[in-house]
Design an enzyme around this catalytic site. Structure first.
Site, PDB file in Angstrom:
ATOM      1  N   PRO A 116      33.237  40.026  42.659  1.00  0.00           N
ATOM      2  CA  PRO A 116      33.598  40.055  44.080  1.00  0.00           C
ATOM      3  C   PRO A 116      34.607  38.958  44.443  1.00  0.00           C
ATOM      4  O   PRO A 116      34.322  37.772  44.323  1.00  0.00           O
ATOM      5  CB  PRO A 116      32.256  39.824  44.784  1.00  0.00           C
ATOM      6  CG  PRO A 116      31.215  40.181  43.772  1.00  0.00           C
ATOM      7  CD  PRO A 116      31.812  39.795  42.457  1.00  0.00           C
ATOM      8  N   GLU A 117      35.804  39.376  44.846  1.00  0.00           N
ATOM      9  CA  GLU A 117      36.788  38.456  45.401  1.00  0.00           C
ATOM     10  C   GLU A 117      37.225  39.027  46.735  1.00  0.00           C
ATOM     11  O   GLU A 117      36.613  39.986  47.236  1.00  0.00           O
ATOM     12  CB  GLU A 117      37.942  38.263  44.413  1.00  0.00           C
ATOM     13  CG  GLU A 117      37.439  37.777  43.046  1.00  0.00           C
ATOM     14  CD  GLU A 117      38.489  37.112  42.181  1.00  0.00           C
ATOM     15  OE1 GLU A 117      39.548  36.724  42.716  1.00  0.00           O
ATOM     16  OE2 GLU A 117      38.252  36.975  40.966  1.00  0.00           O
ATOM     17  N   LYS A 129      35.246  35.720  51.451  1.00  0.00           N
ATOM     18  CA  LYS A 129      34.243  36.371  50.610  1.00  0.00           C
ATOM     19  C   LYS A 129      32.939  36.611  51.367  1.00  0.00           C
ATOM     20  O   LYS A 129      31.924  36.936  50.763  1.00  0.00           O
ATOM     21  CB  LYS A 129      33.981  35.509  49.369  1.00  0.00           C
ATOM     22  CG  LYS A 129      35.211  35.292  48.495  1.00  0.00           C
ATOM     23  CD  LYS A 129      34.840  34.467  47.277  1.00  0.00           C
ATOM     24  CE  LYS A 129      36.062  34.126  46.458  1.00  0.00           C
ATOM     25  NZ  LYS A 129      35.694  33.334  45.245  1.00  0.00           N
ATOM     26  N   ARG A 139      33.720  27.670  35.570  1.00  0.00           N
ATOM     27  CA  ARG A 139      34.060  29.083  35.523  1.00  0.00           C
ATOM     28  C   ARG A 139      34.979  29.360  34.337  1.00  0.00           C
ATOM     29  O   ARG A 139      35.880  28.557  34.048  1.00  0.00           O
ATOM     30  CB  ARG A 139      34.761  29.504  36.816  1.00  0.00           C
ATOM     31  CG  ARG A 139      33.912  29.331  38.071  1.00  0.00           C
ATOM     32  CD  ARG A 139      32.875  30.429  38.201  1.00  0.00           C
ATOM     33  NE  ARG A 139      32.043  30.260  39.383  1.00  0.00           N
ATOM     34  CZ  ARG A 139      32.384  30.666  40.596  1.00  0.00           C
ATOM     35  NH1 ARG A 139      33.553  31.225  40.794  1.00  0.00           N
ATOM     36  NH2 ARG A 139      31.558  30.494  41.610  1.00  0.00           N
TER      37      ARG A 139
END
Length: 275
Positions: A2-3, A51, A259
């Site tokens: 999800p971006e 977001k 990340r």
């Protein structure tokens, strides 16, 4: 993952299914709001903010949710089997006569007054897909800390809202800079181009089922298979689409969260980090 573009699509699906209809079911499966009952109230709209997803409901209330890494909202018709995950992962159910929206694995879910939405999203920078998009402010935010690594600056939602880990790697590649290069060391004109490219890519992808940043992903009229959808993200060890050098991967973060990050060691200049 999800971006900003994924969240925009999610909000659009929820808005189409829920807005303008009275709720026949309202179930929040988080302890703080488990007793809340908004049945018979009308959903006014569903709006993305970076977001975040803001579901505004009659009576001055907003259901605020955030997908983070693996949360999702799914919309089902009457009698349709729910397929978003096991029952214990369901955090929210909003239903009307025609549709049921089910939130799975939502790490952030809260009910707040619509007048207090800024408490949840007021810290965000300009939204790349929002009506508040302001490239000048986004650029100034990014350059406010020249020593900050490019990847960290792009991921900071206080600078500009909507970029996640995929776009971080892709934008750094397009800028020909490693994600660890201090943003203040980018060549003249590149920061401005980064901001405009980020906006262009998210706008282009917000209505696509599969995110892509490469021209080759569009395929051709010759019947050949389309090329890779992304330049470097998820392509560790595969040849760079520009020079053929194997794509590298390492973690990047500010110490609180690491990340996976991808880059081409030949095409992108600047410091790097080992695996």
């Amino acid at each position: 993952m999800p971006e900003g573009d994924t969240v925009w699509q999610t909000a659009q699906r929820l808005h189409t299914a829920l807005a303008g209809h009275a709720l026949t079911r309202f179930d929040l499966r988080v302890p703080r709001f488990a007793t809340a009952d908004l049945t018979d109230r009308t959903v006014l709209d569903v709006t993305p903010r970076g977001k975040h997803v803001l579901t505004r409901i009659e009576g001055g209330l907003t259901l605020h949710s955030h997908l983070r890494m693996d949360g999702s909202w799914q919309v089902y018709g009457p009698g349709e089997r729910w397929r978003g995950g096991p029952t214990h992962q369901i955090r929210a159910i909003l239903g009307n006569a025609a549709h049921t929206a089910v939130g799975y694995r939502l790490p952030v879910l809260e009910l707040l007054r619509t007048a207090d939405e800024e408490q949840a999203v007021g810290h965000l920078g300009p939204d790349l897909l929002g009506p508040d998009w302001d490239p000048g402010t986004a650029l100034a935010n990014l350059l406010a800390d020249p020593a900050r690594p490019l990847g960290e600056a792009l991921m900071d939602q206080r600078n500009l809202a909507g970029i996640g880990n995929v776009y971080k790697s892709e934008l750094a590649f397009l800028a020909r800079a490693t994600p660890w290069l201090p943003i203040g060391e980018l060549p003249a004109g590149i920061p401005e181009r980064l901001v405009s490219t980020a906006h262009r890519l998210l706008e282009a992808n917000k209505n696509r089922p599969d995110r892509r940043t490469t021209a080759t992903a569009r395929g051709t009229t010759t019947g050949r298979q389309p090329g890779p959808r992304l330049h470097v993200y998820g392509r560790e060890g595969l040849p760079c689409l520009r020079c053929g050098t194997p794509v590298s991967k390492a973690d990047q973060g500010d110490g609180s969260r690491e990340r996976p990050t991808y880059w081409c060691p030949q095409c992108q200049s600047g410091p790097t980090r080992s695996h």
